[in-house]
Design a protein around this motif. Sequence first.
Motif, PDB file in Angstrom:
ATOM      1  N   LEU A   2       0.834  -1.224   0.141  1.00 43.41           N
ATOM      2  CA  LEU A   2       0.065   0.158   0.038  1.00 43.41           C
ATOM      3  C   LEU A   2       0.812   1.336   0.040  1.00 43.41           C
ATOM      4  CD1 LEU A   2      -3.023   1.291   0.067  1.00 43.41           C
ATOM      5  CD2 LEU A   2      -2.565   1.019   2.703  1.00 43.41           C
ATOM      6  N   LEU A   3       0.719   2.167  -0.934  1.00 45.45           N
ATOM      7  CA  LEU A   3       1.594   3.139  -1.082  1.00 45.45           C
ATOM      8  C   LEU A   3       0.819   4.283  -0.828  1.00 45.45           C
ATOM      9  CD1 LEU A   3       4.495   4.007  -2.365  1.00 45.45           C
ATOM     10  CD2 LEU A   3       3.304   4.590  -4.461  1.00 45.45           C
ATOM     11  N   GLU A   4       1.261   5.337  -0.050  1.00 45.08           N
ATOM     12  CA  GLU A   4       0.707   6.363   0.450  1.00 45.08           C
ATOM     13  C   GLU A   4       1.552   7.590   0.427  1.00 45.08           C
ATOM     14  OE1 GLU A   4      -1.737   5.780   4.447  1.00 45.08           O
ATOM     15  OE2 GLU A   4      -0.063   4.164   4.570  1.00 45.08           O
ATOM     16  N   ASN A   5       0.988   8.763   0.501  1.00 43.97           N
ATOM     17  CA  ASN A   5       1.725   9.967   0.571  1.00 43.97           C
ATOM     18  C   ASN A   5       2.133  10.278   1.968  1.00 43.97           C
ATOM     19  OD1 ASN A   5       1.693  10.837  -2.244  1.00 43.97           O
ATOM     20  ND2 ASN A   5      -0.545  11.659  -1.963  1.00 43.97           N
ATOM     21  N   ILE A   6       3.334  10.856   2.220  1.00 49.84           N
ATOM     22  CA  ILE A   6       3.836  11.477   3.505  1.00 49.84           C
ATOM     23  C   ILE A   6       2.718  12.270   4.163  1.00 49.84           C
ATOM     24  CG2 ILE A   6       5.505  12.475   4.813  1.00 49.84           C
ATOM     25  CD1 ILE A   6       6.231   9.639   3.685  1.00 49.84           C
ATOM     26  N   ASN A   7       2.419  12.109   5.346  1.00 47.08           N
ATOM     27  CA  ASN A   7       1.843  13.093   6.155  1.00 47.08           C
ATOM     28  C   ASN A   7       2.697  14.279   6.659  1.00 47.08           C
ATOM     29  OD1 ASN A   7      -0.638  11.810   6.292  1.00 47.08           O
ATOM     30  ND2 ASN A   7       0.111  10.464   8.216  1.00 47.08           N
ATOM     31  N   ASN A   8       2.231  15.399   6.781  1.00 49.61           N
ATOM     32  CA  ASN A   8       2.983  16.571   7.115  1.00 49.61           C
ATOM     33  C   ASN A   8       3.820  16.503   8.535  1.00 49.61           C
ATOM     34  OD1 ASN A   8       2.403  18.137   4.779  1.00 49.61           O
ATOM     35  ND2 ASN A   8       0.675  19.197   5.621  1.00 49.61           N
ATOM     36  N   ASN A   9       3.087  15.798   9.375  1.00 48.55           N
ATOM     37  CA  ASN A   9       3.895  15.684  10.560  1.00 48.55           C
ATOM     38  C   ASN A   9       4.919  14.561  10.510  1.00 48.55           C
ATOM     39  OD1 ASN A   9       2.090  13.347  10.245  1.00 48.55           O
ATOM     40  ND2 ASN A   9       1.267  13.334  12.531  1.00 48.55           N
ATOM     41  N   GLU A  10       5.064  13.678   9.490  1.00 56.72           N
ATOM     42  CA  GLU A  10       6.109  12.956   9.255  1.00 56.72           C
ATOM     43  C   GLU A  10       7.416  13.390   8.787  1.00 56.72           C
ATOM     44  OE1 GLU A  10       3.861   8.704   8.536  1.00 56.72           O
ATOM     45  OE2 GLU A  10       3.476  10.254   7.009  1.00 56.72           O
ATOM     46  N   VAL A  11       7.304  14.560   8.172  1.00 57.39           N
ATOM     47  CA  VAL A  11       8.126  15.231   7.513  1.00 57.39           C
ATOM     48  C   VAL A  11       9.446  15.805   8.500  1.00 57.39           C
ATOM     49  CG1 VAL A  11       9.148  17.368   6.226  1.00 57.39           C
ATOM     50  CG2 VAL A  11       7.039  15.997   5.682  1.00 57.39           C
ATOM     51  N   ASN A  12      10.561  15.385   8.320  1.00 57.25           N
ATOM     52  CA  ASN A  12      11.655  15.801   9.341  1.00 57.25           C
ATOM     53  C   ASN A  12      13.012  15.936   8.507  1.00 57.25           C
ATOM     54  OD1 ASN A  12      12.553  13.209   8.907  1.00 57.25           O
ATOM     55  ND2 ASN A  12      11.331  12.389  10.606  1.00 57.25           N
ATOM     56  N   ASP A  13      14.129  15.982   9.467  1.00 59.09           N
ATOM     57  CA  ASP A  13      15.274  16.013   8.549  1.00 59.09           C
ATOM     58  C   ASP A  13      15.527  15.004   7.578  1.00 59.09           C
ATOM     59  OD1 ASP A  13      15.869  18.232  10.115  1.00 59.09           O
ATOM     60  OD2 ASP A  13      16.880  17.364  11.676  1.00 59.09           O
ATOM     61  N   LEU A  14      15.117  13.832   7.981  1.00 56.97           N
ATOM     62  CA  LEU A  14      15.220  12.641   7.037  1.00 56.97           C
ATOM     63  C   LEU A  14      14.308  12.588   5.892  1.00 56.97           C
ATOM     64  CD1 LEU A  14      17.250  10.222   6.496  1.00 56.97           C
ATOM     65  CD2 LEU A  14      15.821   8.912   8.173  1.00 56.97           C
TER      66      LEU A  14
END
Length: 118
Positions: A51-63
């Motif tokens: 299952l391929l999903e887009n990243i949530n804004n709260n998952e965005v970090n330095d990596l």
Amino acid sequence: MGLASSLKKVASKSLNKLGGNVTIRQITNGAYDTATGEVSESNSDTVVKGLLENINNNEVNDLIQAEDKKLTISAGDITFTPTPKDKVIIASVVYNIISITTNQQNNIPITFEIFVRA
């Protein structure tokens, strides 16, 4: 161990019904070539449902970046644990593995959440 086994089966069945075909390319290092100074690689492809999903804004970090994707696969569908040196192929697009989160029950892997970048 019974609950973990049941959860692994449920994850596999759910992803088989809802997911799309994904190729996990396991890359292992081979022999060192003294003439070229390079290490050969060996590839082993495994096709699973994911299952391929887009990243949530709260998952965005330095990596993890906003344009990355999150792929969920069942641990019961593969015989190895993916690593960042492996690749993921979805619809002929080769993705690099950025990070892997293993969801476990009683120290038994149930699913892998793989953050990928094209």
